[in-house]
Motif scaffolding. Structure first.
Motif, short mmCIF file in Angstrom:
data_model
loop_
_atom_site.label_atom_id
_atom_site.label_comp_id
_atom_site.label_asym_id
_atom_site.label_seq_id
_atom_site.Cartn_x
_atom_site.Cartn_y
_atom_site.Cartn_z
N ALA A 33 0.77 -1.19 0.11
CA ALA A 33 -0.03 -0.04 0.03
C ALA A 33 0.90 1.30 0.08
N MET A 34 1.97 1.21 0.94
CA MET A 34 2.94 2.28 0.77
C MET A 34 3.55 2.56 -0.73
N SER A 35 3.70 1.61 -1.07
CA SER A 35 4.46 1.40 -2.64
C SER A 35 3.47 2.46 -3.38
N CYS A 36 2.10 2.37 -3.33
CA CYS A 36 1.32 2.84 -4.23
C CYS A 36 0.90 4.64 -3.80
N GLY A 37 1.68 4.92 -2.52
CA GLY A 37 1.38 6.24 -2.00
C GLY A 37 0.58 6.25 -1.11
N MET A 38 0.07 5.33 -0.46
CA MET A 38 -0.94 5.52 0.55
C MET A 38 -0.41 5.74 2.00
N LEU A 39 -0.92 6.70 2.75
CA LEU A 39 -0.52 6.98 3.73
C LEU A 39 -0.94 5.92 4.85
N VAL A 40 -0.10 5.31 5.64
CA VAL A 40 -0.61 4.14 6.52
C VAL A 40 -0.82 4.57 8.26
N ILE A 41 -2.09 4.26 8.60
CA ILE A 41 -2.12 4.28 10.05
C ILE A 41 -1.81 3.15 10.60
N GLY A 42 -0.74 2.82 11.27
CA GLY A 42 -0.29 1.60 11.74
C GLY A 42 -0.20 1.65 13.26
N SER A 43 0.43 0.59 13.77
CA SER A 43 0.69 0.81 15.40
C SER A 43 2.19 0.67 15.73
N GLN A 44 2.44 1.32 16.72
CA GLN A 44 3.70 1.37 17.37
C GLN A 44 4.28 0.16 18.17
N THR A 45 4.38 -1.07 17.24
CA THR A 45 4.62 -2.24 17.96
C THR A 45 5.46 -3.18 16.94
N THR A 46 6.16 -4.05 17.71
CA THR A 46 7.06 -4.96 17.19
C THR A 46 7.76 -4.52 15.86
N ALA A 47 7.68 -5.13 14.71
CA ALA A 47 8.56 -4.73 13.47
C ALA A 47 8.15 -3.39 12.76
N ILE A 48 6.57 -3.00 12.92
CA ILE A 48 6.14 -2.04 12.04
C ILE A 48 7.03 -0.60 11.95
N PRO A 49 7.55 -0.04 13.17
CA PRO A 49 8.39 1.07 13.21
C PRO A 49 9.57 0.94 12.29
N GLU A 50 10.10 -0.21 11.87
CA GLU A 50 11.20 -0.42 11.00
C GLU A 50 10.62 -0.22 9.73
N PHE A 51 9.40 -0.18 9.08
CA PHE A 51 8.90 -0.02 7.83
C PHE A 51 8.12 1.39 7.71
N VAL A 52 7.18 1.88 8.97
CA VAL A 52 6.74 3.08 8.65
C VAL A 52 7.41 4.08 9.89
N LYS A 53 7.91 5.07 9.26
CA LYS A 53 8.34 6.23 10.12
C LYS A 53 7.41 7.22 10.51
N HIS A 54 7.15 7.26 12.01
CA HIS A 54 6.07 8.09 12.47
C HIS A 54 6.05 9.43 12.15
N MET A 55 5.12 9.98 11.37
CA MET A 55 5.15 11.57 11.04
C MET A 55 6.00 11.57 10.07
N GLU A 56 6.36 10.78 9.30
CA GLU A 56 7.22 11.03 7.94
C GLU A 56 6.72 10.24 6.88
N THR A 57 6.65 8.80 6.97
CA THR A 57 5.79 8.27 5.91
C THR A 57 4.36 7.67 6.37
N GLY A 58 4.18 7.82 7.73
CA GLY A 58 2.68 7.19 8.20
C GLY A 58 2.66 7.74 9.65
#
Length: 373
Positions: free
Chosen positions: A295-320
């Motif tokens: 979804a990010m590859s298509c330019g979607m903004l992600v609303i995800g969780s601050q948990t496990t491996a997610i912060p490695e792929f979504v940078k808070h307040m930068e890419t999601g």
């Protein structure tokens, strides 16, 4: 044609009857094949058979059948995704340690106590948990024995730093010869299209309802909570995640919520990623989040969780936007409504980050570099 012969094992290699299977393995195999490698795939199946899948020879069936076919195939490298006890014992028996590369994706290296569950206080539930714990301890004990007997000859690839850290704890082994290579994303297929500001109000949720680790309850509760806000009607939600769920039923009365039972194929998901601007994917545990990255590859903004491996792929307040609660998710909706420029900035940054870090050609080459060493 590259002279290396690669044997690839994964429990459920895609077939005409099970096209989704472990599609993340098939996508790699197809790319290796384009580079000229000779590849044969192996996996479990309801009947013993061989067939071609997009030009790749596949053997599937019982373990006795699969192991016999492996014995007859003179492989130079044995590439294993989602190893289990039978495969570990096969490697030990044949002492082919130096030929093996093991991809560690998740459950095959985690203790049963990390399972994310909705607990029930019943005899049958605790009986199932005891069986699960016993089988898991047996699997991990065999894997641990393989690791120690191989004396560092096996290579390991983890899909995230978090996955390596958890595996080191649960397998009681300080991995040294390893690489962190996430599941690659096909950015040619999940192509980036500039998102208009209006798409910040179009939210897509595609997750399995019935598995608590995917936190469908948090996502659906956030929509219910957000419905109390005056500008809720300006948003549009699309929800898909298998069979109908009680929380999903509670959203059916909202005219701006579209609910689809069943799952989507890649073409359908791509189309929705272009039509919607925000990918809602809270989680309680994830070693990467492949659909999220697509979804990010298509330019979607992600609303995800601050948990496990997610912060490695979504940078808070930068890419999601990363959250910790239902209220955090609601605040993210409000932030999207109030800051259209921020949405477009995050959208562009997300697509760029995926291409710079986990694009298919780049990661496939990293994997091949490990394979040919």
């Amino acid at each position: 044609m590259n002279s290396l012969k690669l044997a690839v094992f994964t429990p459920v290699y895609p077939s005409p009857e099970r096209p989704k299977g472990n599609i993340f393995v098939k996508s790699r195999v197809d790319e290796y094949a384009k580079k000229g490698y000779h590849i044969t795939a192996f996996g479990y199946g309801p009947q013993n058979r061989s067939f071609q899948m997009d030009g790749i020879q596949v053997y599937e069936g019982s373990w006795d059948y699969v192991s016999t076919q492996l014995d007859q195939y003179p492989f130079d490298r044995f590439l294993v995704h989602l190893i289990d006890r039978r495969v570990a014992l096969y490697i030990l028996k044949n002492r082919c340690f130096h030929k093996c590369i093991l991809w560690i994706h998740g459950f095959e290296a985690l203790g049963w106590y990390r399972d994310v569950l909705h607990w029930k206080f019943s005899f049958s539930f605790f009986k199932q948990r005891l069986i699960r714990a016993f089988r898991n301890m047996l699997e991990l004990a065999t894997f641990r024995y393989l690791i120690f007997r191989s004396q560092g000859q096996i290579k390991y690839i983890f899909v995230s730093k978090w996955m390596r850290q958890m595996a080191q704890i649960d397998l009681l082994y300080p991995f040294s010869d390893y690489k962190i290579i996430p599941n690659p994303i096909d950015t040619r297929f999940f192509d980036y299209q500039i998102k208009p500001a209006e798409q910040r109000l179009k939210i897509l949720f595609i997750r399995a309802y019935n598995h608590p680790k995917y936190a469908a309850d948090l996502a659906l509760q956030s929509i219910l909570e957000f419905s109390k806000h005056p500008f809720f009607s300006k948003f549009e939600f699309f929800i898909a995640g298998g069979e109908c769920h009680q929380l999903v039923s509670s959203l059916e009365s909202f005219p701006n919520v579209t609910i689809r039972n069943g799952f989507l194929n890649h073409d359908e998901m791509k189309a929705l990623c272009h039509q919607y601007g925000v990918y809602l994917c809270p989680s309680r545990q994830d070693a990467q989040g492949v659909s999220m990255c697509e979804a990010m590859s298509c330019g979607m903004l992600v609303i995800g969780s601050q948990t496990t491996a997610i912060p490695e792929f979504v940078k808070h307040m930068e890419t999601g936007i990363l959250t910790r609660s239902v209220q955090d998710i609601v605040q993210a909706y409000i932030q999207l409504y109030e800051k259209p420029d921020q949405f477009q900035k995050f959208s562009e940054s997300a697509a760029k980050w995926i291409r710079e870090n986990i694009d298919m050609p780049k990661l496939i080459q990293q994997e091949l570099d490990e394979i040919i060493k």
